[in-house]
Design an enzyme around this catalytic site. Structure first.
Site, short mmCIF file in Angstrom:
data_model
loop_
_atom_site.label_atom_id
_atom_site.label_comp_id
_atom_site.label_asym_id
_atom_site.label_seq_id
_atom_site.Cartn_x
_atom_site.Cartn_y
_atom_site.Cartn_z
CG ASP A 12 13.82 -24.02 -84.68
OD1 ASP A 12 13.66 -25.12 -84.10
OD2 ASP A 12 13.37 -22.94 -84.23
CE LYS A 73 12.19 -30.45 -80.99
NZ LYS A 73 12.49 -29.02 -81.21
CD GLU A 177 15.45 -26.98 -79.87
OE1 GLU A 177 15.06 -26.63 -78.75
OE2 GLU A 177 14.83 -27.79 -80.59
CG ASP A 206 13.47 -22.16 -75.93
OD1 ASP A 206 12.34 -21.65 -76.05
OD2 ASP A 206 13.96 -22.94 -76.78
#
Ligand code: AMP
Length: 639
Positions: A12, A73, A177, A206
């Site tokens: 991850d 990211k 994800e 999430d």
């Protein structure tokens, strides 16, 4: 398995933290570094040709704001123009590189800044994860499944592959994800799900520190045994700048006002930083308690305390959670073509599971609102910070052909139950029961005035809790004080088609509820199941006797207490011989119980049972008088 030749790890690669996991015959697990830490902050500092990665870089970030790179990211595979909205959130300088791609500009004394690609920064994090995996597994790791947000486009996915290559990792698959989160729970892998062979939808919610995503996945039956279903991301929604951090900032305002500071401008930068960190701690504490006491050292000396309640926190958090709820509604409408309310009114459930990911989903408010919205208990059994890495590892095991060794859920391999007074286990679901399955049982208290009941869930075939595997515990709290044995706690075990166990308890008189969720099969191998079964056969007779004695002790004690209480109230009204025979029966039972409590083997279960029955018989007149006694004081109904 961990020692098979071509091990593939799951990674991850997160905005704030990254993790590496593997899935072997025990199921998925996250790998720790030498200090026992699994979470690697996705933070890199460049210093004189050295790179400092992870915790140390994060801890020293305030000291080196321009050379410490976090949240890279957000720049992966993007042009400077695309990343424009994110730049305000980054402490380092970002410039345009070739073809306008975003580059980190690293200042160098007396020289032009060094341009570093986001791929290189991510590669530094991946290299650290590779090291951790290699050390933990004792062998070189070169292949990985890496997760990316569902909304990542081709360029962003490609950048992630390149980062892997730079770190010496062959990225065998990029997985969204939310898909990984669903796989971590075994959704789509169990044979039970395959039996139904129907398309279904899974929602993954999430909520992290700085980002919110919701995805709707469609499960489509597959053709391969090892992958009975595959996932498709049907819709995503969210906000790349919404999360727990926003709640912390508003909470700072509450703390400030609690200190009597009206104007935000009156706070020094260091005080604001301190309050922010205290606000986050208080928020986390309020996930478990109703109030948090925040102690604040004042700049002018001394300490002040501000108390924050969960209700206050929830008022602050509500607008942010409302926004996530609207995103969920939008995503469902996009994916399934109808508003959620309409789908919920339909005859068949349109959404089969809701999975929670991200640290902020530990907030009870989030869990409650999501459960209300979908009319489903969301999946929370796995650590919301690890679930994506665990799922990446499950995908890796499926690709590597190792998933076959894991226990595919069709039946419950070992019995499940609740520990009772005296340490025995009341089995609620017997082994080899097909899933899905629901079973309930009533429990009560053993002590007068008990205001909470502890419920401990065990798995195994032996009769005593000490010989079984503990899966978790929870408390039914806030019960009004009642005599022992009077509260009625209905405990329900519900295992769904994915093998997720929801244990819920409700006390009937007070309506108090509590629940626990676990994945019973995680951490269990077929070999262990076989061993546990063999051992239970060896100990069967002894275990049964012990269980019986333990139950007789618990019930006998309750009898002694009830009879003793009643006797105390009505002794004067009983004939002497009745009283004497009750007292003899009580003494007999008490002596046997005392002996059995010191060593259950010295007492014959039948003798104990007889002594209890003898007391029950002898005490009938006591109860009769006691009832008459209590009725005397009451008014007769009007004729
Ligand atoms: P993530 O980005 O998924 O690592 O999530 C980090 C966010 O989760 C931060 O805002 C944390 O304050 C928040 N968080 C972590 N644990 C808890 C908790 N027990 N209750 C509420 N928020 C939490």
């Amino acid at each position: 398995m961990a020692d098979s030749p071509d091990i593939i790890v799951g990674i991850d690669l997160g905005t704030t933290n990254s993790l590496v996991a593997i899935c072997d015959e025990r199921g998925p697990r996250v790998l720790n570094d030498a200090d026992g830490q699994a979470l690697v902050p996705s933070v890199v500092r460049y210093e004189d040709g050295r790179t400092i990665v992870g915790r140390v870089a994060k801890e020293q970030a305030a000291e080196f704001p321009t050379t410490t790179i976090s949240s890279v990211k957000r720049l992966m595979g993007r042009s400077l123009k695309d990343a424009q909205n994110d730049l305000a959130y980054l402490s380092y300088r970002v410039v345009a590189g070739e073809r306008d791609t975003a580059r980190v500009a690293m200042p160098r004394a007396g020289r032009e800044p060094l341009l570093i690609s986001p791929e290189e920064v991510s590669a530094a994090v991946l290299r650290r994860l590779k090291e951790i995996a290699t050390a933990a597994l004792g062998r070189e790791v070169t292949r990985a499944v890496v997760t990316v947000p569902a909304y990542f486009d081709d360029a962003q996915r490609q950048a992630t592959r390149i980062a892997g290559r730079l770190a010496g990792l062959d990225v065998v698959r990029i997985v969204p994800e939310p898909t990984a989160a669903a796989l971590a729970y075994g959704i789509g892998l169990g044979r039970a799900a395959a039996r139904n062979q129907k398309e279904s939808a899974v929602v993954v919610y999430d909520l992290g520190g700085g980002t919110f995503d919701v995805s709707v996945l469609k499960l489509t039956p597959g053709s391969d045994e090892s992958e009975p279903f595959f996932f498709q991301v049907m819709a995503t929604s969210g906000d790349t700048h919404l999360g727990g951090d926003d709640i912390d900032h508003v909470l700072v305002g509450l703390l400030r006002r609690g200190l009597g500071i009206e104007d935000d401008a009156e706070l020094s930068a260091s005080m604001r930083r301190r309050l922010l960190s205290l606000a986050e701690q208080a928020k986390i504490e309020l996930s478990d308690s109703d109030t948090a006491r925040v102690r604040i050292e004042m700049e002018q000396g001394g300490e002040k305390e501000v108390v924050i309640t969960r209700a206050e926190l929830e008022t602050i958090a509500a607008p942010f959670i409302d926004q996530t709820i609207r995103s969920c509604e939008a995503a469902v409408r996009d994916a399934l073509g109808k508003p959620l309310a309409e789908l919920r009114a339909g005859p068949v459930p349109a959404i089969d599971a809701v999975v929670l990911v991200g640290g902020s989903t530990r907030m009870p408010l989030v869990r409650r609102r999501v459960a209300e919205l979908f009319g489903l208990e969301p999946y929370i059994a796995l650590d919301p910070d690890r679930v994506v890495a665990l799922g990446a590892a499950v995908q890796a095991a499926v690709l590597g052909g190792q998933a076959k060794g894991t226990l595919l859920l069709d039946v419950i391999p070992l019995s499940l139950g609740i520990e009772t007074v005296g340490g025995a286990v009341a089995k609620i679901i017997a082994r080899n029961t097909m899933v899905p399955i629901k079973a309930t049982e009533m429990f009560s208290t053993s002590v007068d005035g008990q205001t909470s009941i502890r419920l401990t869930v065990f798995q195994g075939e032996r009769e005593m809790a000490a010989d079984c595997r503990k899966l978790g515990e929870f408390h039914l709290r806030g019960l009004p004080p009642m005599p022992a044995g009077v509260p009625q706690a209905e405990v329900q075990f519900l295992i769904d088609a994915n093998g997720v166990l929801n244990v819920s308890a409700v006390e009937r008189r007070s309506g108090k509820r509590a629940s626990l969720q676990v994945v019973p099969n995680h951490g269990l191998t077929q070999e262990e199941v076989d061993r546990i079964e063999r051992e239970s056969l060896v100990h069967a007779r002894e275990d049964m006797t012990r269980h019986r004695i333990v139950d007789l002790i618990a019930n006998g004690k309750l009898d002694l207490k009830w009879v003793g209480d009643a006797l105390g109230r009505v002794q004067g009204e009983l004939p002497g011989d009745v009283r004497a025979s009750v007292e003899t029966a009580m003494t007999n039972l008490r002596e046997l119980i005392t002996a059995a409590e010191s060593d259950w083997r010295v007492v014959d279960a039948t003798a104990l049972h007889r002594a209890k029955e003898a007391l029950d018989r002898a005490s009938v007149p006591v109860h009769e008088v006691a009832i008459a006694h209590s009725l005397r004081g009451t008014q007769a109904p009007r004729q």
